[in-house]
Motif scaffolding. Structure first.
Motif, PDB file in Angstrom:
ATOM      1  N   ALA A 139      60.855  87.925 -32.683  1.00 14.13           N
ATOM      2  CA  ALA A 139      60.679  86.748 -32.110  1.00 14.13           C
ATOM      3  C   ALA A 139      59.997  86.061 -33.049  1.00 14.13           C
ATOM      4  O   ALA A 139      58.848  86.544 -33.669  1.00 14.13           O
ATOM      5  CB  ALA A 139      59.896  86.976 -30.917  1.00 14.13           C
ATOM      6  N   LEU A 140      60.044  84.654 -33.449  1.00 12.98           N
ATOM      7  CA  LEU A 140      59.507  84.134 -34.503  1.00 12.98           C
ATOM      8  C   LEU A 140      57.945  83.540 -33.481  1.00 12.98           C
ATOM      9  O   LEU A 140      57.127  83.320 -34.401  1.00 12.98           O
ATOM     10  CB  LEU A 140      60.101  83.004 -34.974  1.00 12.98           C
ATOM     11  N   ASP A 141      58.200  83.275 -32.349  1.00 19.62           N
ATOM     12  CA  ASP A 141      57.075  82.831 -31.525  1.00 19.62           C
ATOM     13  C   ASP A 141      56.903  83.635 -30.441  1.00 19.62           C
ATOM     14  O   ASP A 141      57.936  83.844 -29.622  1.00 19.62           O
ATOM     15  CB  ASP A 141      57.354  81.401 -31.029  1.00 19.62           C
ATOM     16  N   THR A 142      55.923  84.288 -30.289  1.00 19.34           N
ATOM     17  CA  THR A 142      55.762  85.487 -29.228  1.00 19.34           C
ATOM     18  C   THR A 142      54.724  84.844 -28.092  1.00 19.34           C
ATOM     19  O   THR A 142      54.328  85.785 -27.389  1.00 19.34           O
ATOM     20  CB  THR A 142      54.999  86.827 -29.783  1.00 19.34           C
ATOM     21  N   SER A 143      54.262  83.542 -28.117  1.00 19.88           N
ATOM     22  CA  SER A 143      53.697  82.985 -27.086  1.00 19.88           C
ATOM     23  C   SER A 143      54.247  83.084 -25.556  1.00 19.88           C
ATOM     24  O   SER A 143      55.705  83.213 -25.692  1.00 19.88           O
ATOM     25  CB  SER A 143      53.398  81.727 -27.149  1.00 19.88           C
ATOM     26  N   SER A 144      53.761  83.256 -24.543  1.00 20.27           N
ATOM     27  CA  SER A 144      54.258  83.347 -23.261  1.00 20.27           C
ATOM     28  C   SER A 144      55.034  82.128 -22.945  1.00 20.27           C
ATOM     29  O   SER A 144      55.968  82.362 -22.161  1.00 20.27           O
ATOM     30  CB  SER A 144      53.190  83.529 -22.168  1.00 20.27           C
ATOM     31  N   ASP A 145      54.727  80.964 -23.597  1.00 15.02           N
ATOM     32  CA  ASP A 145      55.375  79.676 -23.318  1.00 15.02           C
ATOM     33  C   ASP A 145      56.669  79.808 -23.882  1.00 15.02           C
ATOM     34  O   ASP A 145      57.724  79.569 -23.073  1.00 15.02           O
ATOM     35  CB  ASP A 145      54.859  78.574 -23.774  1.00 15.02           C
ATOM     36  N   ALA A 146      56.943  80.434 -25.173  1.00 14.37           N
ATOM     37  CA  ALA A 146      58.112  80.714 -26.041  1.00 14.37           C
ATOM     38  C   ALA A 146      59.074  81.687 -25.111  1.00 14.37           C
ATOM     39  O   ALA A 146      60.342  81.341 -24.903  1.00 14.37           O
ATOM     40  CB  ALA A 146      57.867  80.975 -27.219  1.00 14.37           C
ATOM     41  N   ILE A 147      58.490  82.647 -24.501  1.00 18.07           N
ATOM     42  CA  ILE A 147      59.474  83.718 -23.856  1.00 18.07           C
ATOM     43  C   ILE A 147      59.817  82.987 -22.441  1.00 18.07           C
ATOM     44  O   ILE A 147      60.933  83.209 -22.171  1.00 18.07           O
ATOM     45  CB  ILE A 147      58.556  84.776 -23.593  1.00 18.07           C
ATOM     46  N   GLU A 148      58.890  82.457 -21.946  1.00 21.70           N
ATOM     47  CA  GLU A 148      59.431  81.537 -20.460  1.00 21.70           C
ATOM     48  C   GLU A 148      60.351  80.917 -20.787  1.00 21.70           C
ATOM     49  O   GLU A 148      61.279  80.623 -20.078  1.00 21.70           O
ATOM     50  CB  GLU A 148      58.320  80.965 -20.027  1.00 21.70           C
ATOM     51  N   SER A 149      60.278  80.106 -21.782  1.00 20.52           N
ATOM     52  CA  SER A 149      61.528  79.167 -22.458  1.00 20.52           C
ATOM     53  C   SER A 149      62.759  79.548 -22.298  1.00 20.52           C
ATOM     54  O   SER A 149      63.869  79.355 -22.131  1.00 20.52           O
ATOM     55  CB  SER A 149      61.010  78.298 -23.646  1.00 20.52           C
ATOM     56  N   ILE A 150      62.725  80.942 -23.455  1.00 21.63           N
ATOM     57  CA  ILE A 150      64.121  81.625 -23.526  1.00 21.63           C
ATOM     58  C   ILE A 150      64.492  82.084 -21.997  1.00 21.63           C
ATOM     59  O   ILE A 150      65.786  82.062 -21.667  1.00 21.63           O
ATOM     60  CB  ILE A 150      63.962  82.879 -24.489  1.00 21.63           C
ATOM     61  N   LEU A 151      63.504  82.670 -21.068  1.00 26.32           N
ATOM     62  CA  LEU A 151      64.178  83.184 -19.800  1.00 26.32           C
ATOM     63  C   LEU A 151      64.656  81.918 -19.135  1.00 26.32           C
ATOM     64  O   LEU A 151      65.824  82.300 -18.357  1.00 26.32           O
ATOM     65  CB  LEU A 151      62.870  83.931 -19.288  1.00 26.32           C
ATOM     66  N   GLN A 152      64.024  81.017 -19.171  1.00 28.17           N
ATOM     67  CA  GLN A 152      64.490  79.853 -18.287  1.00 28.17           C
ATOM     68  C   GLN A 152      65.806  79.323 -18.583  1.00 28.17           C
ATOM     69  O   GLN A 152      66.550  78.925 -17.782  1.00 28.17           O
ATOM     70  CB  GLN A 152      63.370  78.668 -18.145  1.00 28.17           C
ATOM     71  N   GLN A 153      66.098  79.330 -19.870  1.00 25.90           N
ATOM     72  CA  GLN A 153      67.237  78.817 -20.595  1.00 25.90           C
ATOM     73  C   GLN A 153      68.413  79.825 -20.130  1.00 25.90           C
ATOM     74  O   GLN A 153      69.428  79.139 -19.603  1.00 25.90           O
ATOM     75  CB  GLN A 153      67.059  78.621 -21.959  1.00 25.90           C
ATOM     76  N   SER A 154      68.223  81.035 -20.108  1.00 26.45           N
ATOM     77  CA  SER A 154      69.060  81.900 -19.559  1.00 26.45           C
ATOM     78  C   SER A 154      69.315  81.705 -18.178  1.00 26.45           C
ATOM     79  O   SER A 154      70.560  81.852 -17.937  1.00 26.45           O
ATOM     80  CB  SER A 154      68.419  83.342 -19.854  1.00 26.45           C
TER      81      SER A 154
END
Length: 140
Positions: A11-26
């Motif tokens: 991951a280039l950005d490991t912030s919780s917001d970035a991970i939540e964005s990936i999960l929500q997009q999925s």
């Protein structure tokens, strides 16, 4: 034709917001394409299993390879399957920082997520153990 694809990336950005964005997009996109799976993350590394139709999975993997949020994308396993193992999740999630270290030590040299240093079979066994121990959270 159902397939399962397992890959790792950094991951280039490991912030919780970035991970939540990936999960929500999925979770927003996957139901319309018939894709299910699980995303494990920890220490800046993603381990993801994707299941669904051959074309949908291959198109999604191509998108992930071009996604600027990922680097060092490595295919660990790809196989035709007769049934899904992760059908209960549009995209389940596992925060590996919250997992008992003994589970990780069962499959790796150190108690950390590192699919780059183990076989695809070992990574899949880890996912199956996480599923068996109810470590995967998420929603259909």
């Amino acid at each position: 034709m159902l397939v399962r694809l397992l890959y790792a990336s950094r991951a280039l950005d490991t912030s919780s917001d970035a991970i939540e964005s990936i999960l929500q997009q999925s979770r927003d996109h996957n139901p319309g394409t018939g894709v299910t799976g699980v995303l494990c993350y920890g220490g800046g590394i993603f381990l993801q299993a994707l299941e669904g139709g051959r074309m949908a999975i291959n198109q999604l993997y191509g998108h992930i390879q071009r996604d600027p949020r990922h680097k060092d994308v490595v295919l660990l396993q790809y196989e035709e399957i007769s049934e899904r193992r992760f059908s209960g999740w549009t995209m389940g999630e596992v925060n590996m920082n919250r997992i008992n270290a003994a589970i990780l030590l069962k499959y790796a040299e150190m108690p950390e997520l590192d699919p780059y240093s183990v076989s695809g079979d070992v990574s899949m066994a880890l996912l199956e153990e996480l599923m068996a121990t109810a470590s995967i959270i998420g929603r259909v």
